[in-house]
Design a protein around this motif. Structure first.
Motif, PDB file in Angstrom:
ATOM      1  N   UNK A  42     -60.418  60.716   8.234  1.00  0.00           N
ATOM      2  CA  UNK A  42     -61.722  61.244   8.669  1.00  0.00           C
ATOM      3  C   UNK A  42     -61.833  61.226  10.186  1.00  0.00           C
ATOM      4  N   UNK A  43     -62.165  62.386  10.752  1.00  0.00           N
ATOM      5  CA  UNK A  43     -62.413  62.492  12.185  1.00  0.00           C
ATOM      6  C   UNK A  43     -63.864  62.124  12.417  1.00  0.00           C
ATOM      7  N   UNK A  44     -64.103  60.994  13.139  1.00  0.00           N
ATOM      8  CA  UNK A  44     -65.463  60.478  13.299  1.00  0.00           C
ATOM      9  C   UNK A  44     -66.340  61.430  14.089  1.00  0.00           C
ATOM     10  N   UNK A  45     -65.731  62.185  15.015  1.00  0.00           N
ATOM     11  CA  UNK A  45     -66.551  63.081  15.831  1.00  0.00           C
ATOM     12  C   UNK A  45     -67.000  64.306  15.035  1.00  0.00           C
ATOM     13  N   UNK A  46     -66.086  64.884  14.295  1.00  0.00           N
ATOM     14  CA  UNK A  46     -66.427  66.107  13.543  1.00  0.00           C
ATOM     15  C   UNK A  46     -66.892  65.794  12.144  1.00  0.00           C
ATOM     16  N   UNK A  47     -66.673  64.557  11.712  1.00  0.00           N
ATOM     17  CA  UNK A  47     -67.027  64.140  10.351  1.00  0.00           C
ATOM     18  C   UNK A  47     -66.326  65.032   9.314  1.00  0.00           C
ATOM     19  N   UNK A  48     -65.037  65.349   9.623  1.00  0.00           N
ATOM     20  CA  UNK A  48     -64.235  66.124   8.698  1.00  0.00           C
ATOM     21  C   UNK A  48     -62.919  65.389   8.425  1.00  0.00           C
ATOM     22  N   UNK A  90     -63.024  62.393   1.758  1.00  0.00           N
ATOM     23  CA  UNK A  90     -64.335  63.057   1.742  1.00  0.00           C
ATOM     24  C   UNK A  90     -65.442  62.073   1.398  1.00  0.00           C
ATOM     25  N   UNK A  91     -65.174  61.149   0.513  1.00  0.00           N
ATOM     26  CA  UNK A  91     -66.206  60.168   0.140  1.00  0.00           C
ATOM     27  C   UNK A  91     -66.488  59.232   1.294  1.00  0.00           C
ATOM     28  N   UNK A  92     -65.417  58.798   1.985  1.00  0.00           N
ATOM     29  CA  UNK A  92     -65.603  57.831   3.051  1.00  0.00           C
ATOM     30  C   UNK A  92     -66.158  58.478   4.326  1.00  0.00           C
TER      31      UNK A  92
END
Length: 267
Positions: free
Chosen positions: A228-234, A252-254
């Motif tokens: 998970x990319x924390x900045x893009x939330x993807x 995706x869940x996390x």
């Protein structure tokens, strides 16, 4: 007998014989008296004569004659001319001899070897560049090999005989491609090998294939992982075994639960 002369008749005619016998029968010649047998002298050496019919030597009185060696012949005249002239020469006969001579004549023993002849010697003829045979003990004479070396004549090297096979040694063969067959050859011959290798080379049998290099079993592809990319939330795909990576569903869940990522130290 009517003409008191000898006439030539075909061979085999009854009553025919040699010219001398005919002249004796016609009364034209006096028969030669047969000499009486020699009286053996007491203590004299025994003499022997070969009986070729029995292949054995028999003791005979001294002076016994053997087989006739020559016919009747006058000096410089034919036999017939000599008979016509009334000349007669006794037949030369081989007289009986010692027991050893008799055995040699009968073939019962081998005659003693004669005195060995001296070895041949040679002398270098530098003008003709050759070795000439000379009389024994000639000055500067040598053997043929030494003479050829001195004259500078190359001595032919004899061909090396084929190697004698060692009893019990493995046989080797070579392919005769013209005849399409395997032939046994001496050990060490170039291109020779076992009978199986030879038959394979000649095409007389199908060679056994060698074991192929084992192909490694295909490995299962590594499953894709995401983080998970924390900045893009993807969720983005990352290299396998990357810290914090997981399957797409887990990612995706996390990605919607920052507290989980905080606990794992991703912030």
């Amino acid at each position: 007998k009517a003409k008191q002369q000898c006439e030539e008749v075909p061979a085999g005619t009854a009553g025919a014989g040699s010219e001398h016998a005919c002249r004796v029968e016609c009364g034209l010649e006096t028969p030669v008296p047969t000499p009486p047998p020699a009286t053996p002298v007491p203590g004299a050496a025994k003499v022997y004569k070969c009986n070729k019919a029995k292949q054995q030597c028999e003791a005979v009185p001294a002076g016994t004659a053997g087989r006739c060696r020559r016919g009747l012949r006058g000096p410089g005249r034919s036999t017939r001319a000599a008979w016509s002239a009334g000349w007669r020469r006794p037949c030369r006969r081989r007289r009986a001899g010692s027991e050893y001579d008799c055995e040699v004549e009968c073939g019962l023993t081998t005659p003693a070897p004669s005195t060995p002849q001296p070895a041949k010697v040679y002398q270098c003829n530098k003008a003709a560049k050759r070795c000439d045979e000379v009389a024994p003990f000639t000055a500067n004479s040598t053997s043929l090999v030494v003479c050829q070396a001195a004259c500078g004549i190359a001595t032919p090297v004899p061909a090396t005989p084929p190697a004698t096979p060692v009893p019990g040694a493995a046989k080797v063969y070579k392919c005769n491609k013209a005849a399409k067959r395997c032939e046994e050859v001496p050990a060490g011959t170039a291109g020779a090998g076992s009978e199986y290798d030879c038959e394979a080379e000649c095409g007389l049998l199908t060679p056994v294939p060698t074991a192929a290099t084992p192909v490694p079993a295909p490995t299962a592809p590594v499953a894709k992982v995401y983080k998970c990319n924390a900045e893009t939330q993807k969720c983005e795909e990352v290299a396998p075994y990357t810290a914090g990576s997981a399957s797409l569903e887990v990612c995706k869940k996390e990605c919607g639960q920052p507290e989980l990522r905080l606990l794992r130290g991703e912030y």
